[in-house]
Enzyme design. Structure first.
Site, PDB file in Angstrom:
ATOM      1  N   ASP A  21      -5.105 -13.417  11.299  1.00 13.45           N
ATOM      2  CA  ASP A  21      -5.468 -13.046  10.094  1.00 13.45           C
ATOM      3  C   ASP A  21      -5.071 -11.679   9.863  1.00 13.45           C
ATOM      4  O   ASP A  21      -4.499 -11.251   8.745  1.00 13.45           O
ATOM      5  CB  ASP A  21      -6.945 -13.031   9.934  1.00 13.45           C
ATOM      6  CG  ASP A  21      -7.713 -12.712   8.670  1.00 13.45           C
ATOM      7  OD1 ASP A  21      -7.097 -13.116   7.652  1.00 13.45           O
ATOM      8  OD2 ASP A  21      -8.512 -11.729   8.546  1.00 13.45           O
ATOM      9  N   LYS A  70       0.849  -1.322  -0.164  1.00 10.84           N
ATOM     10  CA  LYS A  70       0.071   0.065  -0.155  1.00 10.84           C
ATOM     11  C   LYS A  70       0.816   1.176  -0.002  1.00 10.84           C
ATOM     12  O   LYS A  70       1.756   1.257   0.678  1.00 10.84           O
ATOM     13  CB  LYS A  70      -0.914   0.090   1.218  1.00 10.84           C
ATOM     14  CG  LYS A  70      -1.827  -1.056   1.182  1.00 10.84           C
ATOM     15  CD  LYS A  70      -2.756  -1.090   2.415  1.00 10.84           C
ATOM     16  CE  LYS A  70      -3.840  -2.219   2.697  1.00 10.84           C
ATOM     17  NZ  LYS A  70      -4.638  -2.284   1.668  1.00 10.84           N
ATOM     18  N   LYS A  84     -13.586  -7.285  12.627  1.00 12.22           N
ATOM     19  CA  LYS A  84     -14.624  -7.393  11.520  1.00 12.22           C
ATOM     20  C   LYS A  84     -15.995  -6.737  12.238  1.00 12.22           C
ATOM     21  O   LYS A  84     -16.279  -6.810  13.318  1.00 12.22           O
ATOM     22  CB  LYS A  84     -14.862  -8.864  11.323  1.00 12.22           C
ATOM     23  CG  LYS A  84     -13.764  -9.526  10.837  1.00 12.22           C
ATOM     24  CD  LYS A  84     -13.385  -9.206   9.414  1.00 12.22           C
ATOM     25  CE  LYS A  84     -12.314 -10.436   8.712  1.00 12.22           C
ATOM     26  NZ  LYS A  84     -11.695  -9.806   7.481  1.00 12.22           N
ATOM     27  N   HIS A  87      -0.075  -8.161   9.249  1.00 12.08           N
ATOM     28  CA  HIS A  87      -0.021  -6.754   8.715  1.00 12.08           C
ATOM     29  C   HIS A  87       0.130  -5.849   9.817  1.00 12.08           C
ATOM     30  O   HIS A  87       0.716  -4.492   9.733  1.00 12.08           O
ATOM     31  CB  HIS A  87      -1.731  -6.392   8.253  1.00 12.08           C
ATOM     32  CG  HIS A  87      -2.002  -7.442   7.092  1.00 12.08           C
ATOM     33  ND1 HIS A  87      -1.118  -8.016   6.253  1.00 12.08           N
ATOM     34  CD2 HIS A  87      -3.265  -7.992   7.123  1.00 12.08           C
ATOM     35  CE1 HIS A  87      -1.939  -8.910   5.366  1.00 12.08           C
ATOM     36  NE2 HIS A  87      -3.212  -8.993   6.197  1.00 12.08           N
TER      37      HIS A  87
HETATM   38  C1  BG6 Z   1      -6.606 -10.317   4.610  1.00 10.35           C
HETATM   39  C2  BG6 Z   1      -7.439 -10.881   5.640  1.00 10.35           C
HETATM   40  O1  BG6 Z   1      -5.131 -10.281   4.714  1.00 10.35           O
HETATM   41  O2  BG6 Z   1      -6.601  -8.872   4.749  1.00 10.35           O
HETATM   42  C3  BG6 Z   1      -8.915 -10.505   5.520  1.00 10.35           C
HETATM   43  O3  BG6 Z   1      -7.455 -12.166   5.089  1.00 10.35           O
HETATM   44  C4  BG6 Z   1      -9.017  -8.902   5.286  1.00 10.35           C
HETATM   45  O4  BG6 Z   1      -9.562 -11.074   6.430  1.00 10.35           O
HETATM   46  C5  BG6 Z   1      -7.730  -8.186   4.437  1.00 10.35           C
HETATM   47  O5  BG6 Z   1     -10.347  -8.509   5.030  1.00 10.35           O
HETATM   48  C6  BG6 Z   1      -8.098  -6.733   4.683  1.00 10.35           C
HETATM   49  O6  BG6 Z   1      -7.343  -6.165   3.380  1.00 10.35           O
HETATM   50  P1  BG6 Z   1      -7.572  -4.677   2.949  1.00 10.35           P
HETATM   51  O7  BG6 Z   1      -6.456  -4.419   2.171  1.00 10.35           O
HETATM   52  O8  BG6 Z   1      -9.011  -4.451   2.588  1.00 10.35           O
HETATM   53  O9  BG6 Z   1      -7.360  -3.848   4.126  1.00 10.35           O
END
Ligand code: BG6
Length: 507
Positions: free
Chosen positions: A247, A194, A352, A252
């Site tokens: 996840d 990003k 979520k 991330h």
């Molecule tokens: C993914 C997860 O790695 O990232 C998902 O498995 C999540 O659950 C997604 O929704 C979110 O990505 P972004 O780029 O939409 O923030």
């Protein structure tokens, strides 16, 4: 992170394992198309979709044509697509069948001749993770994994999840390293693709004015939030195994954390940057079970209203157990034990079905040391705050105090705002462009190294273990469309009632 962007990537064949999945049509092919449009993809880049499903070249080409029309992020250019379309191939095979790899080797040889791909192969592991090891072994056995000194090169991009806990991540690293060298392995994290995430490092180290205040003397705490309004999108079986800690947070969010907290690297070379990032992860104090109880909050959503629409609770989602104890929300308080950050809490939260999709990093500065303006109309002086808005509203905001014009001294907080859009217009992209391009150029800066993945699991695993040993008694404990369970507010305000989550403007 190379700064000589602009050169055309090397010619290669990109073999996508698991090509019949969503990622290929939604992200990978549109990303290659965008690279081609920007003149960054080699004319001789070829794609081979490898999957178990019966299919053939023509049909695969037709499917990808549909996909680019549906998921492409930029204007459709028929003549450009025609050239790319001719370079798409399909290879039906089982991930554990040696014959299917022998046939793949023959196909790759033929493509090298036909398109001049020089024997450069980029393998993209986009299958369920249980197949990663056998694919890697099979490529090795077929002689398809060996890189030459310069060319040909062989690289592999490994999708998440990378392991399920510390032991499985170590096991997977060991297994991949039996076939590939570390330099050939690109563990992908799409957050690192990003623009706003890549900008963190530029913001910090290409500007002189922030770094002197970037430590425990001036910063009270840091908040990192990745809020999603979507639910689990039909991925019940996967999510039941994973939950938000695995996840989103272990990968991330820990990456965001390490970019914010790292020391200046000695250069922008991949290993210099990654050396500093891994030091941050290694410096996070792993929690003892009693600390997990005090410093984490987990949650699961029940039904509610998101964006004006009624949505079902997690336990009613397809593929989810009606008594599931899987967390869809988590908030953590972490400490980085080094000179720069000692005593500064880092609060992380993700979930979520929250009120709004928003990813932001808040650097909350300390109060001024002496309240010169006491007695003025504004008693509640707000400390400075810097917010890096990662998505969807891409901007950077600095909050400071200003005098309200008039004869008396009255203060008000104001924001200075930089919007990405003003710099470059909106640049619709899938987020995979930079990562694919970097891999084709051999730049692994924005990918996880083996030790980084393991260091992240070192922090996450004790939390998961404690959570598993102490099943939650109050699930589901937050309503869909809210900002998560109440105890998360106590977590941030426990040591200092002035600390509270900064929720984005809502609605
Ligand atoms: C993914 C997860 O790695 O990232 C998902 O498995 C999540 O659950 C997604 O929704 C979110 O990505 P972004 O780029 O939409 O923030």
């Amino acid at each position: 992170m190379k700064t000589d962007q602009g050169r055309v990537a090397d010619p290669c064949v990109m073999v996508i394992f698991g090509a019949s999945g969503d990622l290929t049509k939604r992200k990978l092919v549109p990303a290659l198309y965008n690279l081609a449009q920007n003149g960054l993809l080699n004319e001789n880049a070829v794609v081979v979709g490898f999957a178990r499903r019966e299919n053939n070249h023509d049909n695969f080409r037709a499917q990808m044509t549909e996909a680019i029309k549906e998921f492409g992020t930029t204007a459709f250019d028929p003549s450009l697509w025609e050239r790319m379309r001719a370079r798409l191939y399909y290879h039906q095979g089982n991930y554990d069948n040696p014959d299917d790899y022998n046939r793949l080797a023959a196909l790759l040889k033929q493509l090298d001749k036909e398109w001049g791909t020089n024997g450069n192969y980029l393998y993209y592991f986009s299958t369920p993770p249980k197949s990663f090891e056998v694919i890697s072994d099979s490529l090795g056995r077929t002689g398809l994994a060996k890189s030459g000194n310069n060319a040909p090169w062989r690289r592999t991009i490994v999708e998440k999840p990378f392991g399920h806990d510390l032991d499985s991540a170590k096991g997977l690293n060991r297994r991949l390293l039996e076939t590939f060298d570390e330099e050939q392995i690109y563990r992908i994290d799409h957050y690192l693709g990003k623009e706003t995430v890549q900008n963190i490092i530029v913001f910090r180290f290409a500007n002189g004015i922030f770094e002197p205040t970037w430590d425990r003397r001036y910063i009270d705490h840091v908040q990192i939030m990745v809020a999603e309004s979507i639910g689990i999108e039909g991925r019940g079986a996967y999510y039941e195994e994973s939950g938000v800690l695995r996840d989103m947070i272990q990968n991330h969010m820990f990456q965001l954390l390490s970019l914010v907290a790292m020391e200046p690297p000695i250069s922008f070379e991949a290993d210099s940057v990654r050396d500093e990032k891994v030091k941050v992860l290694n410096a996070i104090r792993p929690m003892r079970p009693e600390e997990v109880i005090h410093n984490t909050v987990r949650g699961q959503y029940r039904e509610g209203i998101v964006d004006g629409e009624g949505v079902i609770g997690y336990r009613n989602e397809p593929g989810v157990s009606p008594s599931s104890q899987r967390e869809t929300y988590a908030a953590l308080k972490l400490f980085i034990e080094n000179w720069r950050w000692a005593g500064v809490p880092f609060f992380l939260r993700s979930g979520k079905r929250l009120a709004k999709r928003d990813t932001q990093i808040v650097i909350q500065f300390r109060d001024v040391p002496h309240l010169l303006f006491r007695g003025s109309a504004e008693e509640q002086l707000e400390a400075n705050r810097l917010v890096l808005h990662i998505q969807p509203d891409e901007r950077i905001t600095i909050r400071f105090q200003a005098k309200i014009p008039g004869p008396t001294v009255r203060l008000t907080p104001v924001d200075m705002d930089f919007r990405y859009e003003d710099l470059a217009g909106s640049s619709p992209a899938t987020g995979y462009e930079t990562l694919l391009y970097d891999c084709m150029n051999g730049d692994s800066t924005q990918f996880h190294r083996a030790d980084m993945v393991e260091a992240a699991w070192e922090v996450a695993t004790p939390i998961l273990d404690t959570w598993e040993a102490l099943p939650p008694r109050d699930f589901p404990n937050y309503e869909a469309g809210t900002w998560g369970p109440d105890p998360a507010n106590d977590l941030i305000g426990k040591d200092d009632p002035d600390r509270r989550w900064l929720n984005p403007n809502f609605p």
